[in-house]
Design a protein around this motif. Structure first.
Motif, mmCIF file in Angstrom:
data_model
loop_
_atom_site.group_PDB
_atom_site.id
_atom_site.type_symbol
_atom_site.label_atom_id
_atom_site.label_comp_id
_atom_site.label_asym_id
_atom_site.label_seq_id
_atom_site.Cartn_x
_atom_site.Cartn_y
_atom_site.Cartn_z
ATOM 1 N N UNK A 37 0.858 -1.179 0.000
ATOM 2 C CA UNK A 37 0.000 0.000 0.000
ATOM 3 C C UNK A 37 0.892 1.227 0.000
ATOM 4 N N UNK A 38 0.728 2.062 -1.000
ATOM 5 C CA UNK A 38 1.539 3.264 -1.125
ATOM 6 C C UNK A 38 0.796 4.424 -0.478
ATOM 7 N N UNK A 39 1.355 4.939 0.603
ATOM 8 C CA UNK A 39 0.728 6.070 1.286
ATOM 9 C C UNK A 39 1.519 7.326 0.998
ATOM 10 N N UNK A 40 0.920 8.230 0.234
ATOM 11 C CA UNK A 40 1.540 9.515 -0.029
ATOM 12 C C UNK A 40 1.325 10.420 1.174
ATOM 13 N N UNK A 48 -0.037 13.220 3.342
ATOM 14 C CA UNK A 48 -1.333 13.886 3.297
ATOM 15 C C UNK A 48 -1.205 15.293 3.888
ATOM 16 N N UNK A 49 -2.144 16.161 3.572
ATOM 17 C CA UNK A 49 -2.164 17.497 4.150
ATOM 18 C C UNK A 49 -2.374 17.425 5.662
ATOM 19 N N UNK A 50 -2.917 16.289 6.140
ATOM 20 C CA UNK A 50 -3.200 16.119 7.563
ATOM 21 C C UNK A 50 -1.956 15.766 8.374
ATOM 22 N N UNK A 51 -0.960 15.178 7.746
ATOM 23 C CA UNK A 51 0.199 14.661 8.471
ATOM 24 C C UNK A 51 0.920 15.707 9.321
ATOM 25 N N UNK A 52 1.246 16.911 8.800
ATOM 26 C CA UNK A 52 1.907 17.901 9.655
ATOM 27 C C UNK A 52 1.027 18.370 10.819
ATOM 28 N N UNK A 53 -0.273 18.470 10.589
ATOM 29 C CA UNK A 53 -1.187 18.905 11.650
ATOM 30 C C UNK A 53 -1.267 17.854 12.743
ATOM 31 N N UNK A 54 -1.414 16.599 12.361
ATOM 32 C CA UNK A 54 -1.478 15.507 13.337
ATOM 33 C C UNK A 54 -0.178 15.417 14.122
ATOM 34 N N UNK A 55 0.960 15.528 13.421
ATOM 35 C CA UNK A 55 2.261 15.453 14.087
ATOM 36 C C UNK A 55 2.420 16.589 15.094
#
Length: 62
Positions: free
Chosen positions: A3-6, A8-15
């Motif tokens: 599964x290729x996970x690019x 996401x715009x959410x990743x920096x916010x979640x981090x």
């Protein structure tokens, strides 16, 4: 099956919300902090705050 996970715009916010990590670029730091003010984490889900309606669950599309 892979599964290729690019990213996401959410990743920096979640981090930022979970770990307090911010990007190194000052302009990106400001953008993440301003966006993160409109979101919160409920368990492992990112939720967008809404003042005039229900809070919205953010989902990732494959």
């Amino acid at each position: 099956m892979q599964i290729d996970e690019d990213p996401s715009w959410q990743d920096p916010i979640i981090d930022y919300l979970v770990n307090g990590n911010l990007p190194t670029d000052k302009s990106e730091v400001r953008k993440v902090q301003q966006k993160a003010a409109r979101y919160y984490m409920h368990g492992d889900k990112l939720i967008r705050r809404s003042y005039s309606g229900p809070h919205l669950t953010c989902i990732k599309y494959p």
